[in-house]
Design a protein around this motif. Sequence first.
Motif, PDB file in Angstrom:
ATOM      1  N   THR B  70       0.832  -1.201   0.000  1.00 39.72           N
ATOM      2  CA  THR B  70       0.000   0.000   0.000  1.00 39.72           C
ATOM      3  C   THR B  70       0.868   1.253   0.000  1.00 39.72           C
ATOM      4  O   THR B  70       0.577   2.229  -0.700  1.00 39.72           O
ATOM      5  CB  THR B  70      -0.916   0.003   1.237  1.00 39.72           C
ATOM      6  OG1 THR B  70      -1.638  -1.214   1.256  1.00 39.72           O
ATOM      7  CG2 THR B  70      -1.865   1.175   1.206  1.00 39.72           C
ATOM      8  N   ILE B  71       1.945   1.206   0.778  1.00 38.88           N
ATOM      9  CA  ILE B  71       2.871   2.343   0.778  1.00 38.88           C
ATOM     10  C   ILE B  71       3.333   2.617  -0.644  1.00 38.88           C
ATOM     11  O   ILE B  71       3.344   3.757  -1.102  1.00 38.88           O
ATOM     12  CB  ILE B  71       4.087   2.056   1.691  1.00 38.88           C
ATOM     13  CG1 ILE B  71       3.632   1.878   3.135  1.00 38.88           C
ATOM     14  CG2 ILE B  71       5.120   3.181   1.583  1.00 38.88           C
ATOM     15  CD1 ILE B  71       4.770   1.633   4.112  1.00 38.88           C
ATOM     16  N   SER B  73       1.846   1.886  -3.524  1.00 38.89           N
ATOM     17  CA  SER B  73       0.838   2.434  -4.431  1.00 38.89           C
ATOM     18  C   SER B  73       0.602   3.916  -4.145  1.00 38.89           C
ATOM     19  O   SER B  73       0.335   4.687  -5.055  1.00 38.89           O
ATOM     20  CB  SER B  73      -0.462   1.631  -4.363  1.00 38.89           C
ATOM     21  OG  SER B  73      -1.033   1.742  -3.092  1.00 38.89           O
ATOM     22  N   PHE B  74       0.743   4.317  -2.881  1.00 33.59           N
ATOM     23  CA  PHE B  74       0.672   5.753  -2.568  1.00 33.59           C
ATOM     24  C   PHE B  74       1.910   6.478  -3.107  1.00 33.59           C
ATOM     25  O   PHE B  74       1.811   7.557  -3.664  1.00 33.59           O
ATOM     26  CB  PHE B  74       0.599   5.978  -1.050  1.00 33.59           C
ATOM     27  CG  PHE B  74      -0.792   5.983  -0.495  1.00 33.59           C
ATOM     28  CD1 PHE B  74      -1.487   4.800  -0.334  1.00 33.59           C
ATOM     29  CD2 PHE B  74      -1.403   7.174  -0.113  1.00 33.59           C
ATOM     30  CE1 PHE B  74      -2.774   4.794   0.190  1.00 33.59           C
ATOM     31  CE2 PHE B  74      -2.685   7.185   0.412  1.00 33.59           C
ATOM     32  CZ  PHE B  74      -3.365   5.997   0.571  1.00 33.59           C
ATOM     33  N   GLU B  75       3.071   5.877  -2.887  1.00 32.84           N
ATOM     34  CA  GLU B  75       4.320   6.565  -3.249  1.00 32.84           C
ATOM     35  C   GLU B  75       4.455   6.796  -4.750  1.00 32.84           C
ATOM     36  O   GLU B  75       5.128   7.741  -5.171  1.00 32.84           O
ATOM     37  CB  GLU B  75       5.527   5.782  -2.719  1.00 32.84           C
ATOM     38  CG  GLU B  75       5.725   6.008  -1.232  1.00 32.84           C
ATOM     39  CD  GLU B  75       6.852   5.189  -0.641  1.00 32.84           C
ATOM     40  OE1 GLU B  75       7.234   5.462   0.500  1.00 32.84           O
ATOM     41  OE2 GLU B  75       7.355   4.263  -1.307  1.00 32.84           O
TER      42      GLU B  75
END
Lengths: 319, 429
Positions: B70-71, B73-75
């Motif tokens: 998830t980190i 996909s945000f980054e």
Amino acid sequence: MTAVDAAVGVAGIAMSLYAVFGGADFGGGVWDLLASGPRRSAQRAAITAAIGPVWEANHVWLIFAIVASFTCFPPAFADVTTGLYAPLSFALVGIVLRGAAFVFRNYAGDTPALAQSWTVVFGIASLLAPFFLGDALGALATATYAWTSPFALAVGAFAVTICAQMAAVFIVHEIDDPDLNADFRVRAVRATLAVWISGSIPIALAAATLPALFAALLHPIAFAAVSAALAAGLIVIACVLARRDVAARAAVALEAVAVLGGWFGAQAPALVPGRFTFTSAAASDAMIDAFLLCTAGGAVLLIPSLVLLFRIFKAPARS
Amino acid sequence: MEHLVAARAQMGTSLAFHIVFAALGVGLPLLVFIAEGLWLRTGERAYYDLARTWSKGMAILFAVGAVSGTILSFELGLLWPVFMRYAGGIIGIPFSLEGFAFFIEAIFIGIYLYGWNRLSPRAHWLAAVPVIVSGAFSAGFITLANAWMQMPTGFRIVDGRIVDVRPFVAMFALPWKTEVAHTTLAAYVFTGFCAAGVAAFAQLRGDRRPVVIAAQRTAMIVAAIAIPLQIVVGDVVARFDATYEPAKFAAMEVLATTQRHAPIALGGIPTAGGGIAHAIEIPGALSLLVAFDPNAEVRGLDQVAPGDRPPVAITHLSFDAMVGSGSTLLLIALLWAFAARRRAGSSRGLLIAIALGAPLALVALEAGWFVTEFGRQPWIARGLLRTADAVTTATQLDLRFFGFSLIYVVLAAMSWWLLVRVGRSGAEH
């Protein structure tokens, strides 16, 4: 309806489902933090049992919403992630620590001090994530990405209360023990009252400071949505008190979807007010078509799998 | 810390962390499936205990893998918005499909982990199949996006604008077959040697429980099948790079000038100028490997403009680390296979070798990924967009880099601690 509208619809559905299911999981964490009284540890055990099998699947709605956004609306995605860098980073920290802490505390059960520390992290992270996601959503509506504005912060607080409300309403259906069940029934009613209070604050702030946004809230679609949300809240209270748990679940989900749908319905065809419309942000026709095709194909596999998951774990507790 | 460096450091740390959990997320379901299948077939308690123990580990690893993914996909947006503005509308399809694959994986892993008492033994066993399949597909889809970054395709540029996007062409960029095969096998190699290494280490510490013996044996079977395949595929990848990604290949092999009778350079010490000194050279060997002809011409770094060359030292040393550790893993697998054939128990020496296989497999996994990514620099998408032009305009990236690094340290330490306890306690049920 154009293909772009359909893509907006897919992204909107993913976000709504994340708001309902992911939101309820965050709400569970909030109740974990607020667990109190003689049945404190039983409350936490019930929350763990409710969240455990489903939170990872529920979490994927967020990933899907992100992917849909950057696939179908790449310029808007790039602009939003740049403008809302700060709240999204904080939300991310919350999301990450919530998931990790939940697993850590469950598997560190025989080392109480450590499990206790992760329980606290789990609760606080469950509060931070919806707060900053709500804040980001509020900031988006201001058109200037003003994430520290009172309005955005108030939307964040509203998001936390609505998550807590959904969690409480969802969980009563899964608890057998009468005392424990009553604990969460009380919480569900109180949380609904809190939702009304915390929901009125951003509206009042919009009226005072954001005339364009407030005018949009008086748009017929938004007005109907807010009314529907209020009515759904009343139904939630009535159903929770009357032990009509399935109806209560439906009502609380409807309430959340009405809030989100009304919001974006009022803005349409703006995607990010003042910055992007659906069409100005859209990727090429070929990409939108390809995305819709993949979504249709994926849904054929996904929907039966989801039904199976919830049938196995979310059936009413057997007595 | 400089802006671009901070962004790259954060992305690199995130990926280096996630790749470990992602690889185990692909590989462990297969191991669990085999163990539970052996239990159903033989009724041996050790295999049941093994399936329970590994699935506890899988629960922890999958959760940390999901949040660290998830980190990422945000980054993509938080660190590289310019890249996503270009690439999202071209290469979004594999990401979307990955979303579905990950969904199926998360659903069935929930059913598997929490369904021990809710499903019949056979139905429970079969619930692992969608986890195995969707895990491999999930990794495969992400690798398709990476293949596109190496050799972007499926669009045209007219007057500086991207037109004529063909999403399903972009999805299958030229390196896709080799990259997907190499990445997927890497997951099985890594998981196999990791699980076997942990079991061998436990045996060296005197833990002789049947579940530990079963763990080492089951994991080594997977590792010993995957590693020779991986080395064959790795050879194909290297030859692909020599043909289609000459800049990366020249950096891997420290070949400054295009030449016939090109040597292989082994190891060496990085120089201040970013090159390599004191490498051991084997004359003609590179030409021989690339074209089966010691006099064949191999293209060097001089084929690309100085500003378009990847960093040589890190690409080369990563490549050597990958090949060196991969070859050692093959040797370990052979030693194990011969011992197993002779039906000899695992000697102390063999156990030490298998235990060392776990860190070596980690080195191979990380170094291999370094080669791909450093070898693509200075481009984020080769020929389309430079990494330096793709970075966000948001400020204070260095603070966030340190913040997220701290989170990774905590997650790694806590996962490690829990996994050690899961391994020691074995199955309690």
